[in-house]
Design a protein around this motif. Structure first.
Motif, PDB file in Angstrom:
ATOM      1  N   GLU A   1      16.258  17.916 -12.021  1.00 57.30           N
ATOM      2  CA  GLU A   1      17.248  17.024 -11.439  1.00 57.30           C
ATOM      3  C   GLU A   1      17.420  17.214  -9.927  1.00 57.30           C
ATOM      4  OE1 GLU A   1      21.659  16.255 -12.649  1.00 57.30           O
ATOM      5  OE2 GLU A   1      20.372  16.414 -14.424  1.00 57.30           O
ATOM      6  N   ASN A   2      17.276  18.476  -9.488  1.00 52.67           N
ATOM      7  CA  ASN A   2      17.493  18.746  -8.060  1.00 52.67           C
ATOM      8  C   ASN A   2      16.217  18.604  -7.223  1.00 52.67           C
ATOM      9  OD1 ASN A   2      16.213  20.902  -9.130  1.00 52.67           O
ATOM     10  ND2 ASN A   2      17.493  22.471  -8.152  1.00 52.67           N
ATOM     11  N   GLN A   3      15.155  18.132  -7.844  1.00 49.58           N
ATOM     12  CA  GLN A   3      13.905  17.946  -7.085  1.00 49.58           C
ATOM     13  C   GLN A   3      13.716  16.464  -6.739  1.00 49.58           C
ATOM     14  OE1 GLN A   3      11.220  19.915  -9.961  1.00 49.58           O
ATOM     15  NE2 GLN A   3      10.660  21.313  -8.305  1.00 49.58           N
ATOM     16  N   THR A   4      13.161  16.246  -5.536  1.00 50.64           N
ATOM     17  CA  THR A   4      12.915  14.867  -5.080  1.00 50.64           C
ATOM     18  C   THR A   4      11.413  14.632  -4.962  1.00 50.64           C
ATOM     19  OG1 THR A   4      14.874  15.147  -3.707  1.00 50.64           O
ATOM     20  CG2 THR A   4      13.537  13.218  -3.246  1.00 50.64           C
ATOM     21  N   VAL A   5      10.969  13.496  -5.457  1.00 47.81           N
ATOM     22  CA  VAL A   5       9.544  13.161  -5.335  1.00 47.81           C
ATOM     23  C   VAL A   5       9.400  11.842  -4.581  1.00 47.81           C
ATOM     24  CG1 VAL A   5       7.417  12.599  -6.598  1.00 47.81           C
ATOM     25  CG2 VAL A   5       8.920  14.418  -7.442  1.00 47.81           C
ATOM     26  N   ILE A   6       8.555  11.891  -3.563  1.00 50.75           N
ATOM     27  CA  ILE A   6       8.333  10.703  -2.724  1.00 50.75           C
ATOM     28  C   ILE A   6       6.851  10.337  -2.794  1.00 50.75           C
ATOM     29  CG2 ILE A   6       8.470   9.797  -0.362  1.00 50.75           C
ATOM     30  CD1 ILE A   6      10.535  12.198   0.047  1.00 50.75           C
ATOM     31  N   GLY A   7       6.595   9.087  -3.122  1.00 49.65           N
ATOM     32  CA  GLY A   7       5.199   8.643  -3.189  1.00 49.65           C
ATOM     33  C   GLY A   7       4.891   7.696  -2.046  1.00 49.65           C
ATOM     34  N   PHE A   8       3.615   7.448  -1.844  1.00 54.30           N
ATOM     35  CA  PHE A   8       3.186   6.473  -0.842  1.00 54.30           C
ATOM     36  C   PHE A   8       2.380   5.396  -1.550  1.00 54.30           C
ATOM     37  CE2 PHE A   8       3.713   7.449   3.719  1.00 54.30           C
ATOM     38  CZ  PHE A   8       4.562   8.537   3.583  1.00 54.30           C
ATOM     39  N   CYS A   9       2.471   4.186  -1.059  1.00 58.00           N
ATOM     40  CA  CYS A   9       1.528   3.193  -1.578  1.00 58.00           C
ATOM     41  C   CYS A   9       0.965   2.391  -0.421  1.00 58.00           C
ATOM     42  CB  CYS A   9       2.142   2.376  -2.694  1.00 58.00           C
ATOM     43  SG  CYS A   9       3.047   0.943  -2.273  1.00 58.00           S
ATOM     44  N   ALA A  10      -0.351   2.378  -0.389  1.00 59.96           N
ATOM     45  CA  ALA A  10      -1.061   1.634   0.647  1.00 59.96           C
ATOM     46  C   ALA A  10      -1.585   0.366  -0.021  1.00 59.96           C
ATOM     47  CB  ALA A  10      -2.212   2.471   1.177  1.00 59.96           C
ATOM     48  N   GLU A  11      -1.128  -0.773   0.447  1.00 62.61           N
ATOM     49  CA  GLU A  11      -1.517  -2.034  -0.195  1.00 62.61           C
ATOM     50  C   GLU A  11      -2.119  -2.976   0.844  1.00 62.61           C
ATOM     51  OE1 GLU A  11      -1.291  -2.590  -3.410  1.00 62.61           O
ATOM     52  OE2 GLU A  11      -0.053  -0.883  -3.997  1.00 62.61           O
ATOM     53  N   SER A  12      -3.016  -3.849   0.369  1.00 61.62           N
ATOM     54  CA  SER A  12      -3.575  -4.819   1.303  1.00 61.62           C
ATOM     55  C   SER A  12      -3.011  -6.212   1.036  1.00 61.62           C
ATOM     56  CB  SER A  12      -5.101  -4.820   1.211  1.00 61.62           C
ATOM     57  OG  SER A  12      -5.481  -5.017  -0.120  1.00 61.62           O
ATOM     58  N   GLN A  13      -2.244  -6.365  -0.043  1.00 58.29           N
ATOM     59  CA  GLN A  13      -1.544  -7.627  -0.291  1.00 58.29           C
ATOM     60  C   GLN A  13      -0.315  -7.388  -1.173  1.00 58.29           C
ATOM     61  OE1 GLN A  13      -4.364 -10.245  -2.138  1.00 58.29           O
ATOM     62  NE2 GLN A  13      -4.936  -8.765  -3.698  1.00 58.29           N
ATOM     63  N   ASN A  14       0.615  -8.336  -1.154  1.00 62.80           N
ATOM     64  CA  ASN A  14       1.872  -8.260  -1.941  1.00 62.80           C
ATOM     65  C   ASN A  14       2.517  -6.883  -1.840  1.00 62.80           C
ATOM     66  OD1 ASN A  14       1.243 -10.840  -2.774  1.00 62.80           O
ATOM     67  ND2 ASN A  14       0.193 -10.099  -4.598  1.00 62.80           N
ATOM     68  N   LEU A  15       2.659  -6.411  -0.618  1.00 63.66           N
ATOM     69  CA  LEU A  15       3.104  -5.031  -0.370  1.00 63.66           C
ATOM     70  C   LEU A  15       4.378  -4.662  -1.129  1.00 63.66           C
ATOM     71  CD1 LEU A  15       2.706  -2.438   1.333  1.00 63.66           C
ATOM     72  CD2 LEU A  15       4.085  -3.495   3.099  1.00 63.66           C
ATOM     73  N   LEU A  16       5.444  -5.420  -0.911  1.00 62.37           N
ATOM     74  CA  LEU A  16       6.738  -5.015  -1.485  1.00 62.37           C
ATOM     75  C   LEU A  16       6.761  -5.161  -3.003  1.00 62.37           C
ATOM     76  CD1 LEU A  16       9.216  -6.285   1.243  1.00 62.37           C
ATOM     77  CD2 LEU A  16       8.583  -3.939   0.693  1.00 62.37           C
ATOM     78  N   GLU A  17       6.119  -6.223  -3.509  1.00 60.21           N
ATOM     79  CA  GLU A  17       6.085  -6.414  -4.970  1.00 60.21           C
ATOM     80  C   GLU A  17       5.355  -5.247  -5.631  1.00 60.21           C
ATOM     81  OE1 GLU A  17       7.884  -8.434  -6.750  1.00 60.21           O
ATOM     82  OE2 GLU A  17       8.631  -8.892  -4.750  1.00 60.21           O
ATOM     83  N   ASN A  18       4.189  -4.885  -5.054  1.00 58.24           N
ATOM     84  CA  ASN A  18       3.410  -3.779  -5.625  1.00 58.24           C
ATOM     85  C   ASN A  18       4.161  -2.457  -5.513  1.00 58.24           C
ATOM     86  OD1 ASN A  18       1.292  -5.383  -6.398  1.00 58.24           O
ATOM     87  ND2 ASN A  18       0.179  -5.126  -4.473  1.00 58.24           N
ATOM     88  N   ALA A  19       4.880  -2.282  -4.403  1.00 56.61           N
ATOM     89  CA  ALA A  19       5.624  -1.035  -4.199  1.00 56.61           C
ATOM     90  C   ALA A  19       6.731  -0.909  -5.240  1.00 56.61           C
ATOM     91  CB  ALA A  19       6.203  -1.005  -2.794  1.00 56.61           C
ATOM     92  N   LYS A  20       7.426  -2.031  -5.512  1.00 56.83           N
ATOM     93  CA  LYS A  20       8.519  -2.004  -6.507  1.00 56.83           C
ATOM     94  C   LYS A  20       7.945  -1.700  -7.898  1.00 56.83           C
ATOM     95  CE  LYS A  20      11.561  -5.266  -4.161  1.00 56.83           C
ATOM     96  NZ  LYS A  20      11.974  -6.665  -4.132  1.00 56.83           N
TER      97      LYS A  20
END
Ligand SMILES: Cc1cc2nc3c(=O)[nH]c(=O)nc-3n(C[C@H](O)[C@H](O)[C@H](O)COP(=O)(O)O)c2cc1C
Length: 391
Positions: free
Chosen positions: A312-331
């Motif tokens: 619960e006290n750990q945070t995980v941050i990912g990255f996504c590199a997209e060439s189209q529909n950036l925000l949709e794919n990120a969500k």
């Protein structure tokens, strides 16, 4: 305290130039490297010999003293972490505001892209002169840090504003710029960087174009903010924090799993290959005139796996590199992987993304709240991500 920091101090022809000797001493006492550049007029107030003795470095005055084919003002900007001009005269304030480059100090200012601090010193009438005030307003707008002069008894026998600020205040202001507030002190952050390489045979691999710059910038900035950093990287770098060099996704997975157990946070900035070669060959595959068929099998999904096991006290941050529909794919990705944040960047734009020094990002949290980091250097973007997540 300032070990590894390179301080460039500029001195101009102002009466308080002798006080800068104490500033140089303070930086040296705190283990910083000091380099000095002066205007020719400054040497009416302090001598080159004194400055060289205190800084234990040569003092630069001459613009056309070109060493190793690098003009002197450019060489000075490359090395320094900060440029402090103290005292700065009304004359030099005016020149730097208007882009004049007529001596080594003003040319260096013009070419300097890292933090700049100026500490003016002058007669009260010069200080109050509308031209001086307008110049200072412009410099402030351009994010130059100004340590304002004090009110007091001046060398010209007058009383008023214009006396150089206390040297300790100038030193502390510079120190705060060089060592930002340690918001990550006591936290362990694991950061991945670079593109994994999946061996095909003894000489070939499947890779990607990730340069590792974003992950390394995150690690550098997390370190600056006081975190215990572990960088798990495909790019070999020497740093003041722990670096684990790996090549393949499986090696990255093993190292992340091991380090994440005792970490507060994981930032997956690396570009990890989704697949590896099922039967990689120990020797170089020879061509024999027939098509080569390589079977690929899925690699572990490090982001998803760590998001599953995170406490619960750990945070995980990912990255996504997209060439189209950036925000949709990120969500979609944040929902699928189960991480706390996704940083999304559009790699179809040439001036940001993979090998570029710049980036433009969207940070999306679990509630799908989006914040944008406008195009900036990867170093700045990294600091903004850390401030957004941990600030
Ligand atoms: C004794 C003396 C003291 C001076 N003190 C100052 C000062 O404190 N601040 C200032 O802006 N100019 C001062 N000046 C004027 C500057 O030296 C002059 O404007 C000079 O052109 C500045 O050159 P620089 O900006 O290239 O170093 C002083 C001049 C003299 C002769």
């Amino acid at each position: 305290m300032l070990t590894g920091k390179n301080i460039l101090i500029g001195i101009t022809g102002a009466i308080a130039a002798y006080k800068t000797l104490e500033l140089i001493r303070l930086f040296k006492k705190n283990n910083a490297k000091v380099k000095i550049v002066v205007t020719p007029n400054a040497l009416n107030f302090v001598t080159k010999t004194t400055l060289e003795s205190l800084s234990q470095n040569s003092v630069d005055i001459e613009q056309f003293n070109i060493k190793e084919y690098k003009p002197e003002h450019i060489a000075l900007t490359d090395e320094a972490d900060i440029f402090i001009i103290a005292p700065i005269s009304a004359n030099t304030i005016s020149k730097i505001t208007h882009g004049v480059c007529d001596n080594l100090l003003t040319s260096t200012f013009c070419a300097f892209k890292k933090p700049i601090l100026i500490a003016p010193c002058m007669n009260t009438n010069m200080w109050e002169n509308p031209a001086t005030q307008e110049n200072l307003r412009i410099l402030k707008e351009r994010k130059i840090t100004i340590v304002e002069p004090e009110v007091g008894f001046l060398a010209c026998n007058a009383e008023g504003k214009g006396r150089l600020a206390n040297i300790n205040i100038i030193f502390e202001t510079a120190k705060n710029i060089l060592l930002p507030e340690q918001i990550l002190k006591g936290k362990k952050i694991v950061i991945t960087a670079g593109g994994t390489k999946e061996n095909i045979d003894a000489v070939r691999y499947i890779g990607n174009y990730s340069s590792g710059k974003m992950g390394i910038a995150l690690a550098d900035n997390a370190h600056k903010l006081g975190a215990e950093v572990v960088l798990i990287s495909t790019v070999e770098v020497k740093k003041q924090y722990k670096v684990i060099n790996i090549k393949t996704a499986q090696e990255m997975y093993d190292a992340v799993k091991d380090e994440f157990q005792t970490a507060d946070s994981l930032i997956m900035a690396a570009a990890v290959s989704d697949y590896r070669v099922k039967n990689k060959q120990d020797h170089k595959i020879k061509k024999d005139g027939t098509p080569l068929v390589i079977e690929l099998i899925e690699n572990p999904d490090i982001l998803q796996e760590m998001s599953k096991i995170k406490k619960e006290n750990q945070t995980v941050i990912g990255f996504c590199a997209e060439s189209q529909n950036l925000l949709e794919n990120a969500k979609t990705k944040i929902a699928k992987k189960g991480c706390d944040y996704i940083c999304a960047n559009d790699i179809s734009q040439k001036d940001i993304g993979f090998s570029s020094d710049n980036n433009e990002l969207y940070i999306i949290d679990k509630n799908l709240v989006i914040s944008k980091i406008e195009k900036t250097s990867k170093q700045n973007a990294a600091m903004k991500i850390l401030e957004k997540v941990y600030g």
